[in-house]
Design an enzyme around this catalytic site. Structure first.
Site, PDB file in Angstrom:
ATOM      1  N   SER A  63       0.835  -1.208   0.000  1.00  8.08           N
ATOM      2  CA  SER A  63       0.000   0.000   0.000  1.00  8.08           C
ATOM      3  C   SER A  63       0.868   1.257   0.000  1.00  8.08           C
ATOM      4  CB  SER A  63      -0.898   0.034   1.234  1.00  8.08           C
ATOM      5  OG  SER A  63      -1.621  -1.155   1.358  1.00  8.08           O
TER       6      SER A  63
HETATM    7  N1  SAH Z   1      -0.430  -4.565   4.043  1.00  7.74           N
HETATM    8  C1  SAH Z   1       0.256  -4.999   2.842  1.00  7.74           C
HETATM    9  C2  SAH Z   1      -0.593  -4.740   1.617  1.00  7.74           C
HETATM   10  C3  SAH Z   1      -0.866  -5.994   0.895  1.00  7.74           C
HETATM   11  S1  SAH Z   1      -2.067  -5.957  -0.380  1.00  7.74           S
HETATM   12  C4  SAH Z   1       1.638  -4.356   2.762  1.00  7.74           C
HETATM   13  O1  SAH Z   1       1.926  -3.462   3.546  1.00  7.74           O
HETATM   14  O2  SAH Z   1       2.446  -4.788   1.922  1.00  7.74           O
HETATM   15  C5  SAH Z   1      -3.330  -6.962   0.334  1.00  7.74           C
HETATM   16  C6  SAH Z   1      -2.992  -8.389   0.626  1.00  7.74           C
HETATM   17  O3  SAH Z   1      -4.182  -9.013   1.101  1.00  7.74           O
HETATM   18  C7  SAH Z   1      -2.514  -9.217  -0.555  1.00  7.74           C
HETATM   19  O4  SAH Z   1      -1.242  -9.727  -0.282  1.00  7.74           O
HETATM   20  C8  SAH Z   1      -3.564 -10.341  -0.656  1.00  7.74           C
HETATM   21  O5  SAH Z   1      -3.016 -11.589  -1.030  1.00  7.74           O
HETATM   22  C9  SAH Z   1      -4.114 -10.382   0.753  1.00  7.74           C
HETATM   23  N2  SAH Z   1      -5.434 -10.996   0.925  1.00  7.74           N
HETATM   24  C10 SAH Z   1      -6.515 -10.882   0.138  1.00  7.74           C
HETATM   25  N3  SAH Z   1      -7.532 -11.599   0.649  1.00  7.74           N
HETATM   26  C11 SAH Z   1      -7.092 -12.164   1.803  1.00  7.74           C
HETATM   27  C12 SAH Z   1      -7.673 -13.013   2.788  1.00  7.74           C
HETATM   28  N4  SAH Z   1      -8.918 -13.451   2.706  1.00  7.74           N
HETATM   29  N5  SAH Z   1      -6.904 -13.386   3.841  1.00  7.74           N
HETATM   30  C13 SAH Z   1      -5.621 -12.978   3.944  1.00  7.74           C
HETATM   31  N6  SAH Z   1      -5.021 -12.192   3.040  1.00  7.74           N
HETATM   32  C14 SAH Z   1      -5.744 -11.779   1.983  1.00  7.74           C
END
Ligand code: SAH
Length: 217
Positions: A63
């Site tokens: 993000s």
């Molecule tokens: N907070 C992260 C942003 C990652 S983007 C950072 O700082 O890098 C969002 C993430 O949510 C992705 O990696 C995706 O695989 C994950 N995601 C989506 N649905 C999910 C679920 N049901 N449970 C766990 N992770 C999930």
């Protein structure tokens, strides 16, 4: 001469966080401390302090710094608290959260991302963060209740399990909407067990995929 990451990070805090209205000193200190360039692919490190999402593999993104700071500030996360993050991705937001909170649990559905984030957070010396591989739409009942739940992926509705895993006085921040556009929602649970919900702002996140989210990517 090597790239001056510290200078770039200080500039990010000034320009993209303070300059856009983030005022919580605890959040600003945590954002100023965590080295975002350790969480992005090597060939993108020099872009790590631009206020933009970057690809991290598996079609997912880290993000943008402003949004990470905004969500943590909106959650009111404070020292002494326990937090749950859904969507570990690179582990960056979890690292910022664990600079503030006592204990952070973070769930990621893609195993390669969960494994890489766990190894990275350990290498960087974060001992109060726990990466769990699984479907975060179910929350993490065995570690509940949480003071704060933050979702880093957007879904159609707030998963019921998350509300059940908030402690009284707890706050939940999540992007809710369609796959294309979401609004950031804050749910608060008061001491009597009543929840209230408010809209904060328009956002765009990757999809929350799981049994209480979207059915596929
Ligand atoms: N907070 C992260 C942003 C990652 S983007 C950072 O700082 O890098 C969002 C993430 O949510 C992705 O990696 C995706 O695989 C994950 N995601 C989506 N649905 C999910 C679920 N049901 N449970 C766990 N992770 C999930």
């Amino acid at each position: 001469m090597s790239w001056d990451f510290e200078k770039a990070r200080r500039r990010m805090v000034e320009r993209d966080l303070i300059g856009r209205g983030i005022g919580n000193e605890t959040v600003l200190a945590a954002m100023g401390k965590v080295a975002r360039h350790d969480f992005v692919p090597e060939d993108m490190q020099t872009s790590a302090y631009e206020d933009a999402p970057l690809p991290i593999g598996e079609g997912q993104t880290i993000s943008q710094p402003y949004v990470v700071a905004y969500m943590i500030e909106a959650s009111g996360l404070a020292p002494g608290e326990r937090a749950l993050e859904i969507g570990t991705g690179s582990g960056y937001a979890a690292a910022v959260m664990c600079e503030i909170a006592d204990e952070v649990y973070t769930v990621e559905r893609h195993k390669p991302l969960a494994d890489a984030a766990r190894a990275r957070l350990q290498r960087l010396g974060h001992e109060n963060v726990h990466v769990v591989h699984g479907d975060g739409t179910l929350g993490l009942p065995e570690k509940a209740p949480f003071d704060v739940i933050i979702a880093s992926a957007g879904g159609p509705d707030v998963p019921p399990a998350w509300k059940e895993q908030l402690r009284p006085g707890g706050r939940l921040i999540m992007p809710v909407g369609t796959r294309m556009d979401q609004r950031l929602v804050r749910v608060m649970l008061d001491e009597h067990g009543n929840t209230s919900e408010e809209n904060l702002c328009a956002v765009r996140f990757v999809a929350l995929v799981g049994s209480a989210g979207w059915r596929n990517e």
